[in-house]
Motif scaffolding. Structure first.
Motif, PDB file in Angstrom:
ATOM      1  N   GLN A 118      -2.420  21.119  10.241  1.00 16.65           N
ATOM      2  CA  GLN A 118      -3.205  21.261  11.463  1.00 16.65           C
ATOM      3  C   GLN A 118      -4.636  20.767  11.289  1.00 16.65           C
ATOM      4  O   GLN A 118      -5.204  20.134  12.185  1.00 16.65           O
ATOM      5  CB  GLN A 118      -3.205  22.730  11.891  1.00 16.65           C
ATOM      6  CG  GLN A 118      -3.862  22.991  13.231  1.00 16.65           C
ATOM      7  CD  GLN A 118      -3.628  24.415  13.695  1.00 16.65           C
ATOM      8  OE1 GLN A 118      -2.491  24.795  13.988  1.00 16.65           O
ATOM      9  NE2 GLN A 118      -4.677  25.211  13.746  1.00 16.65           N
ATOM     10  N   ASP A 119      -5.261  21.033  10.144  1.00 16.27           N
ATOM     11  CA  ASP A 119      -6.646  20.607   9.912  1.00 16.27           C
ATOM     12  C   ASP A 119      -6.754  19.092   9.741  1.00 16.27           C
ATOM     13  O   ASP A 119      -7.865  18.547   9.787  1.00 16.27           O
ATOM     14  CB  ASP A 119      -7.226  21.305   8.682  1.00 16.27           C
ATOM     15  CG  ASP A 119      -7.409  22.799   8.899  1.00 16.27           C
ATOM     16  OD1 ASP A 119      -7.244  23.250  10.059  1.00 16.27           O
ATOM     17  OD2 ASP A 119      -7.689  23.525   7.924  1.00 16.27           O
ATOM     18  N   ASP A 141       2.978  23.615  11.280  1.00 13.09           N
ATOM     19  CA  ASP A 141       1.526  23.573  11.470  1.00 13.09           C
ATOM     20  C   ASP A 141       0.755  23.462  10.155  1.00 13.09           C
ATOM     21  O   ASP A 141      -0.450  23.718  10.121  1.00 13.09           O
ATOM     22  CB  ASP A 141       1.074  24.839  12.205  1.00 13.09           C
ATOM     23  CG  ASP A 141       1.725  24.973  13.574  1.00 13.09           C
ATOM     24  OD1 ASP A 141       1.673  24.005  14.346  1.00 13.09           O
ATOM     25  OD2 ASP A 141       2.293  26.051  13.870  1.00 13.09           O
ATOM     26  N   SER A 182      -0.198  18.523  14.576  1.00 15.36           N
ATOM     27  CA  SER A 182       0.297  19.803  15.064  1.00 15.36           C
ATOM     28  C   SER A 182       1.806  19.748  15.261  1.00 15.36           C
ATOM     29  O   SER A 182       2.421  18.678  15.244  1.00 15.36           O
ATOM     30  CB  SER A 182      -0.386  20.167  16.389  1.00 15.36           C
ATOM     31  OG  SER A 182      -1.799  20.185  16.241  1.00 15.36           O
ATOM     32  N   ARG A 183       2.380  20.909  15.454  1.00 13.11           N
ATOM     33  CA  ARG A 183       3.821  21.006  15.706  1.00 13.11           C
ATOM     34  C   ARG A 183       4.210  20.153  16.919  1.00 13.11           C
ATOM     35  O   ARG A 183       3.524  20.143  17.935  1.00 13.11           O
ATOM     36  CB  ARG A 183       4.206  22.471  15.942  1.00 13.11           C
ATOM     37  CG  ARG A 183       5.701  22.715  16.067  1.00 13.11           C
ATOM     38  CD  ARG A 183       5.964  24.168  16.431  1.00 13.11           C
ATOM     39  NE  ARG A 183       5.444  25.068  15.410  1.00 13.11           N
ATOM     40  CZ  ARG A 183       6.139  25.499  14.360  1.00 13.11           C
ATOM     41  NH1 ARG A 183       7.398  25.105  14.214  1.00 13.11           N
ATOM     42  NH2 ARG A 183       5.592  26.318  13.489  1.00 13.11           N
ATOM     43  N   ASN A 223      -4.352  23.589   6.359  1.00  7.04           N
ATOM     44  CA  ASN A 223      -4.453  24.539   7.458  1.00  7.04           C
ATOM     45  C   ASN A 223      -5.229  25.749   6.953  1.00  7.04           C
ATOM     46  O   ASN A 223      -4.691  26.585   6.234  1.00  7.04           O
ATOM     47  CB  ASN A 223      -3.069  24.950   7.967  1.00  7.04           C
ATOM     48  CG  ASN A 223      -3.143  25.801   9.229  1.00  7.04           C
ATOM     49  OD1 ASN A 223      -4.111  26.528   9.450  1.00  7.04           O
ATOM     50  ND2 ASN A 223      -2.111  25.715  10.064  1.00  7.04           N
TER      51      ASN A 223
END
Length: 207
Positions: free
Chosen positions: A126-127, A123, A131-132, A177
């Motif tokens: 993520q930003d 992750d 995503s995973r 993230n």
């Protein structure tokens, strides 16, 4: 045919000593050999050598064991593409006709021989919208640019990060993230970063 100097395995010069700073400076450090190549290839080889001197980035020689290699012969499947964009906020009447057809093989894959797919294993980006377990399309033929999201080989692991080319030729890989702390990677002088490829598309599973 002509000749050009290229790097090879180390061999020691046994004829006399070497004065520090003496002699013509090599464009690429390391021992050399003379190799015959066609004259027509000299501009391409010189361009490649200049690129190696100008940046510490280099292509990765190894790929993750679980990466997917895009098939050599892609099938064609045209999906109807609507004329209108669909707003996520307020609904609007849909146009009653199709404007075009979209083939995802052609849309997602620009260089078939150099394209692989991998699943994101964490992750840390993520930003950036990754995503995973997202499926990432990686183009190995693209030259990585400042702020590209890249897949990098750190020697003992692979990672997805934002590439930063800073002043004085420094290279950094940044996580994105804000909710968790993930490490950034900064290359010191003498370090060489292996780039597997540039992330061109992110495919998410919604349902």
């Amino acid at each position: 045919m002509s000749t050009i100097v290229v790097d090879t395995a180390a061999k020691h010069n046994q004829h006399g000593g070497v004065r520090a700073g003496a002699g013509r400076k090599a464009r690429i450090a390391g021992p050399k050999i003379v190799k015959r190549i066609p004259v027509s290839l000299i501009p391409a080889v010189e361009h490649l050598m200049n690129q190696l001197v100008a940046t510490p980035l280099r292509p990765a020689q190894h790929l993750p064991a679980d990466c997917w290699k895009i098939a050599d012969n892609l099938t064609r499947l045209n999906i109807p593409l609507a004329t209108e964009t669909i707003p996520a906020g307020f609904p609007s009447p849909a146009e009653p006709y199709i404007s075009d057809y979209l083939d995802f093989n052609q849309y997602l894959i620009k260089n078939q021989a150099a394209t692989i797919a991998v699943r994101c294993g964490g992750d840390s980006m993520q930003d950036a919208g990754i995503s995973r377990n997202d499926l990432l399309i990686i183009d190995r033929s693209l030259t990585p640019k400042h702020r590209d999201i890249v897949m990098a080989d750190l020697g003992n692991e692979f990672t997805i990060k934002r590439l930063y080319k800073l002043d004085n030729s420094r290279i950094e890989l940044h996580s994105e993230n804000s909710s968790q702390s993930y490490p950034n990677f900064s290359l010191k002088e003498g370090d060489t970063l292996a780039i597997v490829g540039v992330v061109t598309y992110v495919i998410k599973h919604i349902r």
